[in-house]
Design a protein around this motif. Structure first.
Motif, PDB file in Angstrom:
ATOM      1  N   ALA A  97      20.100  82.913 -38.769  1.00 46.66           N
ATOM      2  CA  ALA A  97      18.962  82.316 -38.065  1.00 46.66           C
ATOM      3  C   ALA A  97      18.722  82.640 -36.662  1.00 46.66           C
ATOM      4  CB  ALA A  97      18.709  81.013 -38.495  1.00 46.66           C
ATOM      5  N   ASP A  98      19.848  83.015 -35.984  1.00 51.83           N
ATOM      6  CA  ASP A  98      19.535  83.773 -34.678  1.00 51.83           C
ATOM      7  C   ASP A  98      20.142  84.802 -34.211  1.00 51.83           C
ATOM      8  OD1 ASP A  98      22.306  83.233 -35.261  1.00 51.83           O
ATOM      9  OD2 ASP A  98      22.746  81.696 -33.581  1.00 51.83           O
ATOM     10  N   ASP A  99      20.185  85.697 -35.134  1.00 47.20           N
ATOM     11  CA  ASP A  99      20.707  87.136 -35.151  1.00 47.20           C
ATOM     12  C   ASP A  99      19.377  88.094 -35.485  1.00 47.20           C
ATOM     13  OD1 ASP A  99      23.140  86.545 -34.314  1.00 47.20           O
ATOM     14  OD2 ASP A  99      23.871  86.478 -36.399  1.00 47.20           O
ATOM     15  N   LEU A 100      19.684  89.401 -34.964  1.00 48.69           N
ATOM     16  CA  LEU A 100      18.545  90.373 -35.029  1.00 48.69           C
ATOM     17  C   LEU A 100      19.087  91.558 -35.696  1.00 48.69           C
ATOM     18  CD1 LEU A 100      17.424  90.004 -31.504  1.00 48.69           C
ATOM     19  CD2 LEU A 100      16.116  89.138 -33.432  1.00 48.69           C
ATOM     20  N   ILE A 101      18.192  92.256 -36.382  1.00 41.66           N
ATOM     21  CA  ILE A 101      18.398  93.758 -36.885  1.00 41.66           C
ATOM     22  C   ILE A 101      17.464  94.725 -36.392  1.00 41.66           C
ATOM     23  CG2 ILE A 101      19.661  93.134 -39.129  1.00 41.66           C
ATOM     24  CD1 ILE A 101      17.228  93.376 -40.528  1.00 41.66           C
ATOM     25  N   ALA A 102      17.655  95.826 -36.102  1.00 41.50           N
ATOM     26  CA  ALA A 102      16.911  97.067 -35.597  1.00 41.50           C
ATOM     27  C   ALA A 102      15.895  97.439 -36.735  1.00 41.50           C
ATOM     28  CB  ALA A 102      17.807  97.990 -35.093  1.00 41.50           C
ATOM     29  N   PRO A 103      14.751  97.809 -36.297  1.00 36.36           N
ATOM     30  CA  PRO A 103      13.684  98.229 -37.238  1.00 36.36           C
ATOM     31  C   PRO A 103      14.027  99.296 -38.147  1.00 36.36           C
ATOM     32  CG  PRO A 103      12.701  98.234 -34.872  1.00 36.36           C
ATOM     33  CD  PRO A 103      14.346  97.981 -34.802  1.00 36.36           C
ATOM     34  N   TRP A 104      15.288 100.236 -37.827  1.00 37.38           N
ATOM     35  CA  TRP A 104      15.839 101.195 -38.789  1.00 37.38           C
ATOM     36  C   TRP A 104      16.959 100.878 -39.582  1.00 37.38           C
ATOM     37  CZ3 TRP A 104      16.022 101.204 -33.443  1.00 37.38           C
ATOM     38  CH2 TRP A 104      17.276 100.961 -32.923  1.00 37.38           C
ATOM     39  N   ALA A 105      17.165  99.339 -39.702  1.00 36.65           N
ATOM     40  CA  ALA A 105      18.450  98.997 -40.362  1.00 36.65           C
ATOM     41  C   ALA A 105      18.562  99.244 -41.504  1.00 36.65           C
ATOM     42  CB  ALA A 105      18.716  97.616 -39.901  1.00 36.65           C
ATOM     43  N   LEU A 106      17.539  99.073 -42.547  1.00 39.01           N
ATOM     44  CA  LEU A 106      17.406  98.820 -43.887  1.00 39.01           C
ATOM     45  C   LEU A 106      17.296 100.177 -44.389  1.00 39.01           C
ATOM     46  CD1 LEU A 106      15.361  95.798 -44.920  1.00 39.01           C
ATOM     47  CD2 LEU A 106      17.851  95.822 -44.367  1.00 39.01           C
ATOM     48  N   ALA A 107      16.332 101.164 -43.503  1.00 44.66           N
ATOM     49  CA  ALA A 107      16.194 102.608 -44.178  1.00 44.66           C
ATOM     50  C   ALA A 107      17.504 103.068 -43.812  1.00 44.66           C
ATOM     51  CB  ALA A 107      15.122 103.156 -43.331  1.00 44.66           C
ATOM     52  N   THR A 108      18.498 102.943 -42.774  1.00 42.29           N
ATOM     53  CA  THR A 108      19.541 103.632 -42.452  1.00 42.29           C
ATOM     54  C   THR A 108      20.521 103.470 -43.522  1.00 42.29           C
ATOM     55  OG1 THR A 108      18.928 103.711 -40.232  1.00 42.29           O
ATOM     56  CG2 THR A 108      21.355 104.195 -40.534  1.00 42.29           C
ATOM     57  N   MET A 109      20.498 101.936 -43.854  1.00 39.89           N
ATOM     58  CA  MET A 109      21.664 101.604 -44.855  1.00 39.89           C
ATOM     59  C   MET A 109      21.610 101.937 -46.166  1.00 39.89           C
ATOM     60  SD  MET A 109      23.809 100.294 -42.787  1.00 39.89           S
ATOM     61  CE  MET A 109      25.136  99.424 -43.677  1.00 39.89           C
ATOM     62  N   VAL A 110      20.172 102.038 -46.616  1.00 40.42           N
ATOM     63  CA  VAL A 110      19.903 102.627 -47.929  1.00 40.42           C
ATOM     64  C   VAL A 110      20.162 104.115 -48.006  1.00 40.42           C
ATOM     65  CG1 VAL A 110      18.097 103.007 -49.491  1.00 40.42           C
ATOM     66  CG2 VAL A 110      18.088 100.890 -48.728  1.00 40.42           C
ATOM     67  N   GLN A 111      19.803 104.768 -47.030  1.00 39.81           N
ATOM     68  CA  GLN A 111      20.386 106.208 -47.214  1.00 39.81           C
ATOM     69  C   GLN A 111      21.653 106.301 -46.980  1.00 39.81           C
ATOM     70  OE1 GLN A 111      18.967 108.102 -43.323  1.00 39.81           O
ATOM     71  NE2 GLN A 111      20.023 110.147 -44.031  1.00 39.81           N
ATOM     72  N   TYR A 112      22.527 105.617 -46.486  1.00 40.64           N
ATOM     73  CA  TYR A 112      23.981 105.989 -46.361  1.00 40.64           C
ATOM     74  C   TYR A 112      24.508 105.343 -47.596  1.00 40.64           C
ATOM     75  CZ  TYR A 112      24.257 108.040 -42.001  1.00 40.64           C
ATOM     76  OH  TYR A 112      24.119 108.779 -40.920  1.00 40.64           O
ATOM     77  N   PHE A 113      24.080 104.279 -48.134  1.00 47.16           N
ATOM     78  CA  PHE A 113      24.531 103.724 -49.698  1.00 47.16           C
ATOM     79  C   PHE A 113      24.380 104.856 -50.686  1.00 47.16           C
ATOM     80  CE2 PHE A 113      24.780  99.583 -48.118  1.00 47.16           C
ATOM     81  CZ  PHE A 113      25.783  98.933 -48.761  1.00 47.16           C
ATOM     82  N   ASP A 114      23.171 105.502 -50.561  1.00 42.41           N
ATOM     83  CA  ASP A 114      22.769 106.475 -51.629  1.00 42.41           C
ATOM     84  C   ASP A 114      23.846 107.823 -51.365  1.00 42.41           C
ATOM     85  OD1 ASP A 114      21.066 104.960 -52.864  1.00 42.41           O
ATOM     86  OD2 ASP A 114      19.595 105.888 -51.894  1.00 42.41           O
ATOM     87  N   ASN A 115      23.717 108.185 -50.082  1.00 42.97           N
ATOM     88  CA  ASN A 115      24.579 109.455 -49.617  1.00 42.97           C
ATOM     89  C   ASN A 115      26.182 109.436 -49.818  1.00 42.97           C
ATOM     90  OD1 ASN A 115      22.116 110.687 -48.978  1.00 42.97           O
ATOM     91  ND2 ASN A 115      22.636 110.532 -46.708  1.00 42.97           N
ATOM     92  N   LEU A 116      26.808 108.073 -49.585  1.00 37.97           N
ATOM     93  CA  LEU A 116      28.126 107.962 -49.635  1.00 37.97           C
ATOM     94  C   LEU A 116      28.609 107.337 -51.182  1.00 37.97           C
ATOM     95  CD1 LEU A 116      28.768 106.645 -46.252  1.00 37.97           C
ATOM     96  CD2 LEU A 116      29.217 108.807 -46.812  1.00 37.97           C
ATOM     97  N   LYS A 117      27.597 107.004 -51.888  1.00 39.39           N
ATOM     98  CA  LYS A 117      27.821 106.413 -53.246  1.00 39.39           C
ATOM     99  C   LYS A 117      28.664 105.241 -52.969  1.00 39.39           C
ATOM    100  CE  LYS A 117      25.560 109.984 -54.940  1.00 39.39           C
ATOM    101  NZ  LYS A 117      24.265 109.867 -55.176  1.00 39.39           N
ATOM    102  N   ALA A 118      28.215 104.532 -51.842  1.00 36.97           N
ATOM    103  CA  ALA A 118      29.023 103.276 -51.475  1.00 36.97           C
ATOM    104  C   ALA A 118      28.882 101.888 -52.230  1.00 36.97           C
ATOM    105  CB  ALA A 118      28.764 103.123 -49.926  1.00 36.97           C
TER     106      ALA A 118
END
Length: 281
Positions: A97-118
């Motif tokens: 509740a006191d941390d932050l993510i960057a605006p591109w965080a989810l888009a970036t992670m989804v892309q790499y989960f798909d690309n790396l089959k992780a």
């Protein structure tokens, strides 16, 4: 195929920074997400802040009521997400509740989960200050599975795997035995360490050489204020704690090897991104 991102925030009297945390989720470029805010009985303005945000954001849901601590609240949120039509391909993450993510965080992670089959991914650890400024980034992208299982990723040995930038699939979470999950939910401060060790029994942790968010260091963090309790819990959870001189040597050696690995990994990712960009032209 769009993949759903499940974000859980467990909070108790977190009004000071909560609004900025919620706004960092709302600002995501990737839109297929659901956010569960799990309140353990706040008496400050937390519930008002959440209610106001839900009025403008239907993807956010409140789970209110007593719980048995932060990790119990976190996994209560993941359980509700699964009940609400989740799948094994969901990408899960908890945001304090006191941390932050960057605006591109989810888009970036989804892309790499798909690309790396992780099934388990992390990014460069970052740190925000109390004003929400990104003040430091640690270029580390090497987390050997055997060393995670051995309990060496803790503050006295090789340093931490940053929870604020670590994502996993529901598929991997389902592999954690019920008995171990109960122990993690009962933890007060070291539940993420315990969860990472369980994950490492099944899958490697892959790292992408970019920044997606980080830990907000404002001086009042429980991990800072309750370090003695934290290390006692780590020891009970099986962490391999090292004496200070040996720990410094271990971290120095690890950082040197990790730096070489990270430079090579970043170079490979940059080349792959360049090739992909050329193909898209």
């Amino acid at each position: 195929m769009m993949r759903r991102c499940v974000i859980v925030t467990s909070v108790l009297n977190g009004a000071r920074y909560l609004e900025a945390t919620l706004q960092s989720v709302d600002a995501q470029a990737y839109r297929d997400w659901v956010h569960y805010v799990v309140d353990g009985g706040s008496t400050d303005a937390t519930l008002e802040i959440v209610a106001k945000s839900i009025a403008n954001e239907p993807r956010r849901k409140l789970i209110a009521g007593p719980d048995h601590g932060m990790y119990d609240g976190i996994f209560k949120g993941f359980a509700r997400a699964h009940e609400d039509g989740g799948s094994e391909d969901d990408i899960c993450f908890w945001l304090n509740a006191d941390d932050l993510i960057a605006p591109w965080a989810l888009a970036t992670m989804v892309q790499y989960f798909d690309n790396l089959k992780a099934d388990w991914l992390t990014a460069f650890p970052g740190q925000w200050d109390a004003q929400g400024r990104l003040v430091s980034v640690y270029p580390v992208a090497w987390y050997p599975q055997s060393l995670i299982r051995a309990g060496l990723f803790n503050g006295s040995a090789l340093g931490w795997i940053q929870q604020e930038t670590t994502f996993f699939t529901r598929r991997l979470l389902n592999l954690v035995p019920a008995t171990q999950l109960r122990e993690i939910r009962a933890a007060r401060l070291a539940g993420d360490f315990m969860l990472w060790r369980e994950f490492a029994r099944h899958r490697p942790l892959l790292s992408i050489p970019t920044v997606i968010g980080g830990f907000r260091n404002h001086g009042g963090n429980a991990s800072v204020q309750k370090q003695d309790s934290y290390y006692r819990e780590l020891r009970h959870a099986g962490a391999l704690l090292l004496p200070a001189p040996l720990g410094r040597l271990a971290r120095g050696a690890y950082w040197l090897i990790a730096a070489l690995f990270t430079v090579n990994r970043a170079r490979r990712f940059a080349i792959a991104a360049d090739v992909q960009g050329r193909k898209a032209q």
